[in-house]
Design a protein around this motif. Structure first.
Motif, PDB file in Angstrom:
ATOM      1  N   LYS A 158       0.913  -1.312  -0.096  1.00 44.79           N
ATOM      2  CA  LYS A 158       0.043  -0.160  -0.004  1.00 44.79           C
ATOM      3  C   LYS A 158       0.994   1.191  -0.040  1.00 44.79           C
ATOM      4  O   LYS A 158       1.802   1.198   0.511  1.00 44.79           O
ATOM      5  CB  LYS A 158      -0.917  -0.038   1.122  1.00 44.79           C
ATOM      6  CG  LYS A 158      -1.937  -1.021   1.321  1.00 44.79           C
ATOM      7  CD  LYS A 158      -2.815  -1.047   2.510  1.00 44.79           C
ATOM      8  CE  LYS A 158      -3.969  -1.980   2.633  1.00 44.79           C
ATOM      9  NZ  LYS A 158      -4.664  -1.980   3.963  1.00 44.79           N
ATOM     10  N   ILE A 159       0.338   2.220  -0.451  1.00 47.70           N
ATOM     11  CA  ILE A 159       0.899   3.439  -0.661  1.00 47.70           C
ATOM     12  C   ILE A 159       0.557   4.266   0.747  1.00 47.70           C
ATOM     13  O   ILE A 159      -0.750   4.341   0.529  1.00 47.70           O
ATOM     14  CB  ILE A 159       0.549   4.523  -1.715  1.00 47.70           C
ATOM     15  CG1 ILE A 159       1.244   3.749  -3.132  1.00 47.70           C
ATOM     16  CG2 ILE A 159       1.405   5.842  -1.525  1.00 47.70           C
ATOM     17  CD1 ILE A 159       2.582   3.835  -3.310  1.00 47.70           C
ATOM     18  N   ILE A 199       7.932  14.324  -6.132  1.00 47.61           N
ATOM     19  CA  ILE A 199       6.981  13.796  -5.376  1.00 47.61           C
ATOM     20  C   ILE A 199       7.306  12.322  -4.727  1.00 47.61           C
ATOM     21  O   ILE A 199       7.768  11.791  -5.104  1.00 47.61           O
ATOM     22  CB  ILE A 199       5.737  13.394  -6.231  1.00 47.61           C
ATOM     23  CG1 ILE A 199       5.132  14.829  -6.837  1.00 47.61           C
ATOM     24  CG2 ILE A 199       4.516  12.791  -5.185  1.00 47.61           C
ATOM     25  CD1 ILE A 199       3.921  14.616  -7.703  1.00 47.61           C
ATOM     26  N   ARG A 200       7.444  12.573  -3.515  1.00 44.60           N
ATOM     27  CA  ARG A 200       7.833  11.383  -2.570  1.00 44.60           C
ATOM     28  C   ARG A 200       6.674  10.349  -2.201  1.00 44.60           C
ATOM     29  O   ARG A 200       5.728  10.767  -1.800  1.00 44.60           O
ATOM     30  CB  ARG A 200       8.819  11.763  -1.352  1.00 44.60           C
ATOM     31  CG  ARG A 200       9.926  12.862  -1.736  1.00 44.60           C
ATOM     32  CD  ARG A 200      10.569  12.977  -0.608  1.00 44.60           C
ATOM     33  NE  ARG A 200      11.909  13.606  -0.721  1.00 44.60           N
ATOM     34  CZ  ARG A 200      11.922  14.781  -0.686  1.00 44.60           C
ATOM     35  NH1 ARG A 200      11.038  15.608  -0.161  1.00 44.60           N
ATOM     36  NH2 ARG A 200      13.092  15.556  -0.930  1.00 44.60           N
ATOM     37  N   LEU A 201       6.976   9.182  -2.493  1.00 46.07           N
ATOM     38  CA  LEU A 201       5.951   8.032  -2.079  1.00 46.07           C
ATOM     39  C   LEU A 201       6.387   7.246  -0.846  1.00 46.07           C
ATOM     40  O   LEU A 201       7.849   6.805  -0.914  1.00 46.07           O
ATOM     41  CB  LEU A 201       5.666   7.237  -3.369  1.00 46.07           C
ATOM     42  CG  LEU A 201       5.484   7.772  -4.489  1.00 46.07           C
ATOM     43  CD1 LEU A 201       5.307   7.061  -5.731  1.00 46.07           C
ATOM     44  CD2 LEU A 201       4.090   8.577  -4.409  1.00 46.07           C
ATOM     45  N   ARG A 202       5.751   6.595  -0.180  1.00 47.25           N
ATOM     46  CA  ARG A 202       6.226   5.711   0.825  1.00 47.25           C
ATOM     47  C   ARG A 202       5.340   4.580   1.002  1.00 47.25           C
ATOM     48  O   ARG A 202       4.078   4.843   1.083  1.00 47.25           O
ATOM     49  CB  ARG A 202       6.024   6.517   2.344  1.00 47.25           C
ATOM     50  CG  ARG A 202       6.731   5.423   3.365  1.00 47.25           C
ATOM     51  CD  ARG A 202       7.241   6.508   4.619  1.00 47.25           C
ATOM     52  NE  ARG A 202       6.193   7.213   5.351  1.00 47.25           N
ATOM     53  CZ  ARG A 202       5.406   6.683   6.198  1.00 47.25           C
ATOM     54  NH1 ARG A 202       5.510   5.382   6.478  1.00 47.25           N
ATOM     55  NH2 ARG A 202       4.278   7.313   6.768  1.00 47.25           N
ATOM     56  N   THR A 203       5.699   3.508   0.774  1.00 48.88           N
ATOM     57  CA  THR A 203       4.924   2.167   0.988  1.00 48.88           C
ATOM     58  C   THR A 203       4.921   1.599   2.319  1.00 48.88           C
ATOM     59  O   THR A 203       5.899   1.981   3.213  1.00 48.88           O
ATOM     60  CB  THR A 203       5.361   1.126   0.019  1.00 48.88           C
ATOM     61  OG1 THR A 203       6.764   0.525   0.318  1.00 48.88           O
ATOM     62  CG2 THR A 203       5.932   1.852  -1.490  1.00 48.88           C
ATOM     63  N   ARG A 209      14.451  -0.765   1.949  1.00 50.33           N
ATOM     64  CA  ARG A 209      15.044  -0.134   0.930  1.00 50.33           C
ATOM     65  C   ARG A 209      13.965  -0.268  -0.174  1.00 50.33           C
ATOM     66  O   ARG A 209      14.069   0.591  -1.230  1.00 50.33           O
ATOM     67  CB  ARG A 209      16.138  -1.093   0.188  1.00 50.33           C
ATOM     68  CG  ARG A 209      15.856  -2.364  -0.324  1.00 50.33           C
ATOM     69  CD  ARG A 209      17.206  -2.969  -0.615  1.00 50.33           C
ATOM     70  NE  ARG A 209      18.013  -2.282  -1.315  1.00 50.33           N
ATOM     71  CZ  ARG A 209      17.884  -2.145  -2.668  1.00 50.33           C
ATOM     72  NH1 ARG A 209      17.134  -2.789  -3.184  1.00 50.33           N
ATOM     73  NH2 ARG A 209      18.786  -1.523  -3.283  1.00 50.33           N
ATOM     74  N   HIS A 210      12.703  -0.921   0.078  1.00 55.41           N
ATOM     75  CA  HIS A 210      11.481  -0.463  -0.761  1.00 55.41           C
ATOM     76  C   HIS A 210      10.226   0.348  -0.127  1.00 55.41           C
ATOM     77  O   HIS A 210       9.232  -0.027  -0.856  1.00 55.41           O
ATOM     78  CB  HIS A 210      11.220  -1.994  -1.187  1.00 55.41           C
ATOM     79  CG  HIS A 210      11.955  -2.818  -1.915  1.00 55.41           C
ATOM     80  ND1 HIS A 210      12.283  -2.548  -3.232  1.00 55.41           N
ATOM     81  CD2 HIS A 210      12.879  -3.978  -1.477  1.00 55.41           C
ATOM     82  CE1 HIS A 210      13.232  -3.506  -3.917  1.00 55.41           C
ATOM     83  NE2 HIS A 210      13.691  -4.198  -2.494  1.00 55.41           N
ATOM     84  N   GLN A 211      10.645   0.840   0.753  1.00 57.92           N
ATOM     85  CA  GLN A 211       9.762   1.728   1.356  1.00 57.92           C
ATOM     86  C   GLN A 211       9.566   3.285   0.726  1.00 57.92           C
ATOM     87  O   GLN A 211       8.433   4.084   0.990  1.00 57.92           O
ATOM     88  CB  GLN A 211       9.959   2.016   2.877  1.00 57.92           C
ATOM     89  CG  GLN A 211       9.581   0.739   3.523  1.00 57.92           C
ATOM     90  CD  GLN A 211      10.001   0.767   5.023  1.00 57.92           C
ATOM     91  OE1 GLN A 211      10.554   1.863   5.529  1.00 57.92           O
ATOM     92  NE2 GLN A 211       9.814  -0.509   5.836  1.00 57.92           N
ATOM     93  N   ARG A 212      10.612   3.682  -0.026  1.00 62.98           N
ATOM     94  CA  ARG A 212      10.540   5.128  -0.485  1.00 62.98           C
ATOM     95  C   ARG A 212      10.971   5.106  -2.037  1.00 62.98           C
ATOM     96  O   ARG A 212      11.910   4.459  -2.537  1.00 62.98           O
ATOM     97  CB  ARG A 212      11.648   5.837   0.476  1.00 62.98           C
ATOM     98  CG  ARG A 212      11.185   6.105   2.021  1.00 62.98           C
ATOM     99  CD  ARG A 212      12.081   7.026   2.735  1.00 62.98           C
ATOM    100  NE  ARG A 212      11.850   6.983   3.927  1.00 62.98           N
ATOM    101  CZ  ARG A 212      11.065   7.678   4.480  1.00 62.98           C
ATOM    102  NH1 ARG A 212      10.234   8.325   3.852  1.00 62.98           N
ATOM    103  NH2 ARG A 212      10.798   7.495   5.883  1.00 62.98           N
TER     104      ARG A 212
END
Length: 227
Positions: A158-159, A199-203, A209-212
């Protein structure tokens, strides 16, 4: 403790061009598929020494992300018929996709390196963002455009947060399929002046290392048409 990739594939192909250096490598390319949680991967290049022996004058991995190591504690002088290994230790950092990095060896008596070893790492992208950048031309309509976000891992993602650096580019996150596919729609307030935004996305990925992730928005001069 570092986390190493689970799968390493090396084609054992004799490299004729390296025989003149008296270090005969089984392969000059090692391909690695990194695990999603890998932080470091290692690639090994075994070699045998020819009848004249070999002395390494210098070895290097030009990228700071890759450390080159020689077996036997970094031994440089090798007797005829002996064997050893050149190892590359690659810190994945923020790299994604397929990345090639090289190790070079210059043998005694040479002015330029004669040995080039390539570490090719396939680093999974649990989130793909397409395109990486949205463009609008100066003075043209400020129409909405969208980034397509697709989750590629085995588990849904999810974002959980979206933030921008420039208020000129308001955005809206739309869920196409929860945990799998999203659209980030951006509509600039105006295209009357050049502008740039991030635009920054966080999961909610369990792997740091796959969260941003990030993507870019740009208002630019209209590109010149090809003649």
């Amino acid at each position: 403790m570092t986390k190493l990739a689970g799968c390493i594939f090396a084609a054992a192909v004799l490299v004729p061009g390296l025989a003149s250096a008296q270090m005969i490598f089984a392969t000059e390319l090692v391909e690695i598929r990194a695990a999603p949680d890998a932080e470091v991967v290692e690639a090994e290049f075994p070699f045998k020494v020819g009848a004249l022996g070999a002395t390494i004058a210098e070895y290097d991995a030009p990228c700071s992300c890759l450390e080159a190591q020689i077996s036997d504690g970094g031994r440089l002088a090798w007797d005829p018929g002996t064997s050893g290994t050149v190892k590359g230790v690659f810190k994945l950092g923020t790299f994604k996709g397929t990345v090639d990095k090289v190790i070079v060896l210059r043998m005694e008596g040479e002015t330029v390196p004669s040995v080039k070893l390539t570490v090719r790492v396939e680093i999974p992208e649990l989130v793909s963002v397409e395109p990486k950048t949205l463009f609008w031309n100066l003075g043209e309509p400020a129409v909405p455009q969208a980034f397509k976000l697709r989750m590629n891992g085995e588990k849904p993602l999810k974002i959980v947060d979206v933030s921008g650096t420039n208020e000129q580019f308001p955005f809206e996150m739309k869920t196409v399929k929860e945990g799998s596919e999203y659209e980030l729609v951006v509509t600039p307030k105006s295209t009357e002046g050049r502008a740039f935004g991030l635009i920054r996305l966080r999961t909610d990925s369990e792997f740091v290392r796959h969260q941003r992730y990030q993507c870019f928005v740009v208002i630019r001069n209209k590109p010149a048409e090809a003649p």
